[in-house]
Design an enzyme around this catalytic site. Structure first.
Site, PDB file in Angstrom:
ATOM      1  N   LYS A  32       0.816  -1.144  -0.121  1.00  0.00           N
ATOM      2  CA  LYS A  32      -0.128   0.017   0.014  1.00  0.00           C
ATOM      3  C   LYS A  32       1.087   1.279  -0.006  1.00  0.00           C
ATOM      4  O   LYS A  32       0.644   2.289  -0.853  1.00  0.00           O
ATOM      5  CB  LYS A  32      -0.895   0.096   1.268  1.00  0.00           C
ATOM      6  CG  LYS A  32      -2.066   0.959   1.449  1.00  0.00           C
ATOM      7  CD  LYS A  32      -2.948   1.107   2.439  1.00  0.00           C
ATOM      8  CE  LYS A  32      -3.836   2.152   2.621  1.00  0.00           C
ATOM      9  NZ  LYS A  32      -4.706   2.226   3.641  1.00  0.00           N
ATOM     10  N   GLU A  48      10.820  -4.612   4.196  1.00  0.00           N
ATOM     11  CA  GLU A  48      10.905  -6.052   3.580  1.00  0.00           C
ATOM     12  C   GLU A  48      10.544  -6.033   2.274  1.00  0.00           C
ATOM     13  O   GLU A  48      11.187  -6.718   1.421  1.00  0.00           O
ATOM     14  CB  GLU A  48      10.204  -6.775   4.505  1.00  0.00           C
ATOM     15  CG  GLU A  48      10.403  -7.163   5.889  1.00  0.00           C
ATOM     16  CD  GLU A  48       9.602  -5.933   6.891  1.00  0.00           C
ATOM     17  OE1 GLU A  48       9.251  -4.756   6.377  1.00  0.00           O
ATOM     18  OE2 GLU A  48       9.269  -6.097   8.135  1.00  0.00           O
ATOM     19  N   GLY A  73      -4.458  -2.542   5.142  1.00  0.00           N
ATOM     20  CA  GLY A  73      -4.017  -3.466   4.885  1.00  0.00           C
ATOM     21  C   GLY A  73      -4.568  -4.848   5.196  1.00  0.00           C
ATOM     22  O   GLY A  73      -4.742  -5.616   4.399  1.00  0.00           O
ATOM     23  N   ARG A  74      -5.066  -4.610   6.212  1.00  0.00           N
ATOM     24  CA  ARG A  74      -5.528  -6.046   6.876  1.00  0.00           C
ATOM     25  C   ARG A  74      -7.050  -6.379   6.338  1.00  0.00           C
ATOM     26  O   ARG A  74      -7.471  -7.485   6.583  1.00  0.00           O
ATOM     27  CB  ARG A  74      -5.407  -6.226   8.298  1.00  0.00           C
ATOM     28  CG  ARG A  74      -5.986  -5.061   9.183  1.00  0.00           C
ATOM     29  CD  ARG A  74      -5.634  -5.117  10.763  1.00  0.00           C
ATOM     30  NE  ARG A  74      -6.048  -3.793  11.158  1.00  0.00           N
ATOM     31  CZ  ARG A  74      -5.375  -2.723  11.293  1.00  0.00           C
ATOM     32  NH1 ARG A  74      -4.270  -2.584  10.745  1.00  0.00           N
ATOM     33  NH2 ARG A  74      -5.940  -1.748  12.098  1.00  0.00           N
ATOM     34  N   GLU A 122      -3.804  -6.502  15.373  1.00  0.00           N
ATOM     35  CA  GLU A 122      -3.514  -5.095  14.718  1.00  0.00           C
ATOM     36  C   GLU A 122      -4.526  -4.104  14.878  1.00  0.00           C
ATOM     37  O   GLU A 122      -4.242  -2.905  14.837  1.00  0.00           O
ATOM     38  CB  GLU A 122      -2.891  -5.151  13.305  1.00  0.00           C
ATOM     39  CG  GLU A 122      -2.070  -4.072  12.674  1.00  0.00           C
ATOM     40  CD  GLU A 122      -1.230  -4.321  11.638  1.00  0.00           C
ATOM     41  OE1 GLU A 122      -0.077  -4.251  11.504  1.00  0.00           O
ATOM     42  OE2 GLU A 122      -1.954  -4.645  10.490  1.00  0.00           O
ATOM     43  N   HIS A 172      -3.517 -33.125  19.091  1.00  0.00           N
ATOM     44  CA  HIS A 172      -2.138 -34.050  19.614  1.00  0.00           C
ATOM     45  C   HIS A 172      -1.184 -33.143  20.180  1.00  0.00           C
ATOM     46  O   HIS A 172       0.076 -33.533  20.265  1.00  0.00           O
ATOM     47  CB  HIS A 172      -1.842 -34.961  18.592  1.00  0.00           C
ATOM     48  CG  HIS A 172      -2.766 -35.957  18.090  1.00  0.00           C
ATOM     49  ND1 HIS A 172      -3.119 -37.149  18.680  1.00  0.00           N
ATOM     50  CD2 HIS A 172      -3.694 -35.464  17.142  1.00  0.00           C
ATOM     51  CE1 HIS A 172      -4.015 -37.711  18.022  1.00  0.00           C
ATOM     52  NE2 HIS A 172      -4.372 -36.864  17.152  1.00  0.00           N
ATOM     53  N   LYS A 177      10.073  -0.458  13.702  1.00  0.00           N
ATOM     54  CA  LYS A 177      10.370   0.092  12.375  1.00  0.00           C
ATOM     55  C   LYS A 177      11.494   1.092  12.644  1.00  0.00           C
ATOM     56  O   LYS A 177      12.811   0.998  11.856  1.00  0.00           O
ATOM     57  CB  LYS A 177       9.235   0.660  11.398  1.00  0.00           C
ATOM     58  CG  LYS A 177       8.376  -0.565  10.884  1.00  0.00           C
ATOM     59  CD  LYS A 177       7.265  -0.068  10.021  1.00  0.00           C
ATOM     60  CE  LYS A 177       6.040  -1.020   9.721  1.00  0.00           C
ATOM     61  NZ  LYS A 177       5.037  -0.144   9.075  1.00  0.00           N
TER      62      LYS A 177
HETATM   63  O1  F6P Z   1       3.700  -2.868   9.907  1.00  0.00           O
HETATM   64  C1  F6P Z   1       2.095  -3.138   9.557  1.00  0.00           C
HETATM   65  C2  F6P Z   1       1.836  -2.915   8.153  1.00  0.00           C
HETATM   66  O2  F6P Z   1       1.812  -1.431   7.990  1.00  0.00           O
HETATM   67  C3  F6P Z   1       0.275  -3.538   7.888  1.00  0.00           C
HETATM   68  O3  F6P Z   1      -0.714  -2.909   8.376  1.00  0.00           O
HETATM   69  C4  F6P Z   1       0.201  -3.935   6.418  1.00  0.00           C
HETATM   70  O4  F6P Z   1      -0.568  -4.810   6.274  1.00  0.00           O
HETATM   71  C5  F6P Z   1       1.838  -4.026   6.414  1.00  0.00           C
HETATM   72  O5  F6P Z   1       2.378  -3.343   7.295  1.00  0.00           O
HETATM   73  C6  F6P Z   1       2.303  -3.916   4.917  1.00  0.00           C
HETATM   74  O6  F6P Z   1       2.213  -2.632   4.648  1.00  0.00           O
HETATM   75  P1  F6P Z   1       2.585  -2.156   3.097  1.00  0.00           P
HETATM   76  O7  F6P Z   1       1.297  -2.956   2.244  1.00  0.00           O
HETATM   77  O8  F6P Z   1       2.188  -0.562   2.978  1.00  0.00           O
HETATM   78  O9  F6P Z   1       3.650  -2.777   2.562  1.00  0.00           O
END
Ligand code: F6P
Length: 535
Positions: A207, A213, A271-272, A357, A388, A502
């Site tokens: 987004k 990452e 995002g979620r 979150e 189990h 972060k």
């Molecule tokens: O660090 C949390 C977050 O902001 C989530 O809410 C989101 O889904 C994820 O990182 C990824 O963010 P992006 O889609 O901006 O890479």
């Protein structure tokens, strides 16, 4: 949306007194007292999903009091606010539009109707890309058909598509879909060892297009591709192999994504909550656009149920209230999600992000510190595997752990033998947890074998795991979490807490690996210096 401290309401006080009485009651007693308990405490959704909440430590009074809490905290008004596109994501000054992304044009009256033009064009782009890639019209730089799709994204840009694609494995076409989320290089290597670059298409899902990452993985994959395909025109190479999904179109273009290959993501879709939007492109690629639309329709049907049903027959509302009942009055700390479906194994992880979150907050909507419980810890694993391992604690441990059991009547991969066994285990576990083995005074004599029961659970029994039903199920959890946030007086649609880590990671990365570190706390110094010993 009103900002009401739930603990100051009349119903909260009533619930506190009611709890004292309910502590002396067991699920066993409740079933003996009311022979119609299943009928009274279950909701049938379109004959496709049964939500059975009868095996909880609740009676009609509990539900009545909880519904009053929902009324007193203005839940109905909040539901209208969300569906009408009010800016309920206050700290980010945004509306919350995942419901609109389900293409729900008819039932609701969003103030900003032009939003549907954007949603229309995004859906058209998803359809166009899905059809071209699945049919093989989209060719790689070396004129090969695409066999592998690699989604590069994390959090909401990973977990939703991953969970849906695996849950709907039976609907998959011949594209292989991989998910590259972690900055741990091991995951990247593991994937690149399995794919040929000339048959692979990468979707960079972010987004913000600033996530460390995702950008790190994107850049490393770009280098890998450049190294492994002989090319004369870099732009052509990148445009045949990279698509981006983002709200930050300029950043994607600057990092080499062709403008035509960008599918926009609306800023009002968190995002979620984004699997219904352009972030769902890998889903559409995996199961085809028509099935993707069925997923959206299923969610829309649950939206309609949520929007129109009275509170006492409203599945997400009831589920939210039961969760608040346990976490705030019984002081339970966790909730387990146990799908009796191997394909749904990522559901607990997905719900962890959705719930924790959203509602893992300790400042209320008035800016005050909270002294009650907000998000439970969500965890779980598939049945029967969990039986189990951690089920021992569910049956005989010292904690009450409310569980959600999820199963389907008809399996997607058919064997009557396997499925009868799977489902009899699911039903047996809900019974054993609720009633234990102390029934009718004929109970187990060996004290170590005693199971006292009274462990609550919800059962969510789907006719079948179809795109439509899965859409309904996920929307039902989304709305549950929304209602919890409203009642608990928190802002569910931001996630400021993830930012601090972060920032510190960047400081450590940019400054501390270079010099001799003394100026942090001793633990942080010790860890950094140990890392530097071998680097
Ligand atoms: O660090 C949390 C977050 O902001 C989530 O809410 C989101 O889904 C994820 O990182 C990824 O963010 P992006 O889609 O901006 O890479």
């Amino acid at each position: 949306m009103k900002n009401i401290n739930p603990t100051k309401t009349k119903s909260w006080q009533i619930l506190k007194n009611h709890f004292v009485k309910m502590q002396k009651v067991t699920i066993n007693h409740l079933f003996k007292k009311n022979k119609n308990r299943f009928v009274n405490f279950s909701i049938n959704f379109k004959n496709e999903i049964i939500f059975d909440y009868s095996k909880n430590i609740i009676d009609k009074k509990t539900i009545y009091n909880l519904i009053n809490l929902a009324k007193e905290t203005n839940c109905i008004e909040a539901i209208y606010d969300m569906f009408y596109g009010e800016k309920i994501n206050v700290t980010e000054k945004r509306a919350v539009l995942h419901v609109a992304a389900r293409y729900n044009k008819t039932s609701f009256f969003l103030k900003n109707k032009s939003i549907y033009n954007n949603i229309d064009s995004i859906l058209e782009k998803i359809e166009y890309l899905s059809n071209n890639i699945i049919s093989g019209k989209w060719k790689s730089y070396t004129n090969k058909k695409i066999k592998n799709i690699i989604n590069i994204g994390i959090g909401g840009s990973n977990l939703g598509p991953l969970m849906i694609i695996e849950s709907l494995r039976a609907y998959k076409n011949n594209l292989n879909i991989y998910f590259l989320s972690n900055v741990d290089y091991s995951q990247l290597i593991n994937i690149t060892q399995k794919i040929k670059p000339e048959e692979s298409l990468f979707i960079v899902s972010s987004k913000t297009f600033t996530t460390q990452e995702t950008l790190t993985n994107f850049i490393s994959i770009k280098e890998w591709l450049i190294k492994n395909i002989a090319f004369t025109n870099l732009n052509d190479l990148l445009s045949q192999h990279f698509i981006a999904i983002t709200n930050n179109i300029n950043a994607a273009i600057q990092l080499g994504i062709s403008k035509n290959n960008i599918v926009p993501l609306l800023s009002e879709i968190g995002g979620r909550f984004s699997l219904w939007s352009s972030i769902g492109l890998p889903i559409s690629l995996s199961i085809g656009f028509n099935n993707f639309k069925r997923l959206l329709e299923g969610a829309m049907e649950m939206d309609n149920h949520f929007f129109t049903s009275p509170l006492n027959s409203n599945i997400p509302v009831i589920m939210a209230l039961i969760s608040i009942w346990y976490s705030n009055f019984w002081k339970t700390e966790t909730e387990a999600v146990i799908p009796y479906s191997n394909d749904m194994r990522f559901l607990p992880q997905y719900l962890q992000q959705l719930n924790m979150e959203s509602n893992g907050k300790s400042i209320d909507r008035n800016g005050n510190k909270i002294f009650y419980e907000t998000s439970p810890i969500i965890w779980g694993d598939v049945g029967t595997n969990g039986q189990h391992s951690f089920f021992q604690m569910l049956h005989q441990g010292t904690k009450i752990i409310p569980c959600d059991f999820i199963a389907s009547v008809i399996p997607n991969f058919f064997s009557q033998n396997h499925h009868n066994k799977l489902i009899s285990n699911f039903i047996a576990q809900t019974q054993a947890l609720a009633f234990g083995n102390i029934k009718n005074n004929t109970h187990e004599k060996n004290i170590y074998k005693l199971c006292f029961g009274n462990n609550p659970s919800n059962s969510i029994f789907l006719r079948k795991i179809t795109p439509n039903n899965l859409g309904s199920l996920i929307a039902f959890y989304e709305h549950k979490i929304f209602i919890q946030g409203i009642i608990l007086n928190i802002f569910s649609f931001d996630q400021w807490g993830v930012e601090l880590g972060k920032q510190i990671a960047n400081i450590i990365l940019n400054n501390h690996f270079e010099e001799d570190i003394k100026n942090n706390d001793s633990s942080t110094n010790g860890l950094i210096n140990f890392y530097k010993l071998f680097n």
